[in-house]
Write a protein that holds these residues in place. Structure first.
Motif, PDB file in Angstrom:
ATOM      1  N   LEU A   1       0.834  -1.216   0.000  1.00  0.00           N
ATOM      2  CA  LEU A   1       0.000   0.000   0.000  1.00  0.00           C
ATOM      3  C   LEU A   1       0.866   1.262   0.000  1.00  0.00           C
ATOM      4  O   LEU A   1       0.638   2.188  -0.779  1.00  0.00           O
ATOM      5  N   THR A   2       1.881   1.269   0.877  1.00  0.00           N
ATOM      6  CA  THR A   2       2.763   2.436   0.976  1.00  0.00           C
ATOM      7  C   THR A   2       3.394   2.741  -0.372  1.00  0.00           C
ATOM      8  O   THR A   2       3.451   3.897  -0.806  1.00  0.00           O
ATOM      9  N   GLU A   3       3.801   1.681  -1.060  1.00  0.00           N
ATOM     10  CA  GLU A   3       4.472   1.867  -2.364  1.00  0.00           C
ATOM     11  C   GLU A   3       3.530   2.449  -3.393  1.00  0.00           C
ATOM     12  O   GLU A   3       3.823   3.477  -4.011  1.00  0.00           O
ATOM     13  N   ILE A   4       2.340   1.862  -3.564  1.00  0.00           N
ATOM     14  CA  ILE A   4       1.453   2.321  -4.657  1.00  0.00           C
ATOM     15  C   ILE A   4       0.904   3.719  -4.381  1.00  0.00           C
ATOM     16  O   ILE A   4       0.436   4.387  -5.301  1.00  0.00           O
TER      17      ILE A   4
ATOM     18  N   PRO B   1     -18.241  -1.031  -4.151  1.00  0.00           N
ATOM     19  CA  PRO B   1     -17.149  -0.077  -4.402  1.00  0.00           C
ATOM     20  C   PRO B   1     -15.968  -0.385  -3.482  1.00  0.00           C
ATOM     21  O   PRO B   1     -16.170  -0.830  -2.343  1.00  0.00           O
ATOM     22  N   MET B   2     -14.764  -0.198  -3.993  1.00  0.00           N
ATOM     23  CA  MET B   2     -13.569  -0.404  -3.176  1.00  0.00           C
ATOM     24  C   MET B   2     -12.462   0.487  -3.736  1.00  0.00           C
ATOM     25  O   MET B   2     -12.431   0.790  -4.923  1.00  0.00           O
ATOM     26  N   ASP B   3     -11.585   0.924  -2.828  1.00  0.00           N
ATOM     27  CA  ASP B   3     -10.458   1.777  -3.214  1.00  0.00           C
ATOM     28  C   ASP B   3      -9.346   1.542  -2.203  1.00  0.00           C
ATOM     29  O   ASP B   3      -9.586   0.980  -1.125  1.00  0.00           O
ATOM     30  N   PHE B   4      -8.123   1.969  -2.517  1.00  0.00           N
ATOM     31  CA  PHE B   4      -6.993   1.657  -1.656  1.00  0.00           C
ATOM     32  C   PHE B   4      -6.955   2.482  -0.371  1.00  0.00           C
ATOM     33  O   PHE B   4      -6.333   2.081   0.606  1.00  0.00           O
ATOM     34  N   GLY B   5      -7.679   3.600  -0.354  1.00  0.00           N
ATOM     35  CA  GLY B   5      -7.793   4.364   0.896  1.00  0.00           C
ATOM     36  C   GLY B   5      -8.622   3.581   1.897  1.00  0.00           C
ATOM     37  O   GLY B   5      -8.269   3.448   3.072  1.00  0.00           O
ATOM     38  N   THR B   6      -9.728   3.001   1.408  1.00  0.00           N
ATOM     39  CA  THR B   6     -10.596   2.163   2.253  1.00  0.00           C
ATOM     40  C   THR B   6      -9.859   0.906   2.692  1.00  0.00           C
ATOM     41  O   THR B   6      -9.948   0.481   3.842  1.00  0.00           O
ATOM     42  N   ILE B   7      -9.097   0.321   1.765  1.00  0.00           N
ATOM     43  CA  ILE B   7      -8.322  -0.888   2.089  1.00  0.00           C
ATOM     44  C   ILE B   7      -7.320  -0.587   3.199  1.00  0.00           C
ATOM     45  O   ILE B   7      -7.174  -1.360   4.147  1.00  0.00           O
ATOM     46  N   GLU B   8      -6.679   0.571   3.134  1.00  0.00           N
ATOM     47  CA  GLU B   8      -5.713   0.926   4.172  1.00  0.00           C
ATOM     48  C   GLU B   8      -6.419   1.079   5.528  1.00  0.00           C
ATOM     49  O   GLU B   8      -5.931   0.589   6.552  1.00  0.00           O
TER      50      GLU B   8
END
Ligand SMILES: Cc1ccc(Nc2c(-c3ccc(O)cc3)nc3c(C)cccn23)cc1
Length: 109
Positions: A14-17, A50-57
């Motif tokens: 996550l940090t990388e992308i 719906p999904m996004d990497f902010g929510t995943i984090e």
């Protein structure tokens, strides 16, 4: 022990992308799609989860993923949602593919 290692690996991906150098193609996927702001009222009719990497984090930090597989499933949802809503050849579809390639390369390290 293994579980902690797995989650630390997810966090590193996550940090990388989310790094500025990928912003040009990652930005549509780092926060929840806002159908009003983007003027896409059909979005929530077409995209059931719906999904996004902010929510995943947020989920990861809240301990909502039991395994790296659960994390990976939500990550893939970001891409399948993108491909479902944004037709082949559209700018955002291409950006989704670029982020998907980056994610896969990091996931397989
Ligand atoms: C009329 C129209 C058509 C397509 C889009 N797509 C789109 C999406 C998007 C991302 C993921 C996803 O699963 C669905 C959509 N994010 C954006 C952004 C941030 C800016 C511009 C367009 N964007 C927006 C408006």
């Amino acid at each position: 022990k293994k579980y902690q290692q797995e989650l630390r690996f997810c966090e590193s991906v996550l940090t990388e992308i989310m790094k500025p150098k990928y912003q040009k193609f990652a930005y549509p996927f780092l926060a929840a799609v806002d159908p009003v702001a983007l003027n896409i009222p059909s979005y929530l009719k077409i995209i059931k989860k719906p999904m996004d990497f902010g929510t995943i984090e947020k989920n990861l930090k809240a301990g909502q993923y039991q395994t790296a597989k659960d994390f990976h499933n939500d990550a893939l949802l970001v891409f399948t949602n993108c491909y479902k809503f944004n037709p082949e050849g559209d700018e955002v579809n291409k950006m989704g593919k670029q982020l998907h390639e980056l994610f896969d390369s990091l996931w397989k390290e």
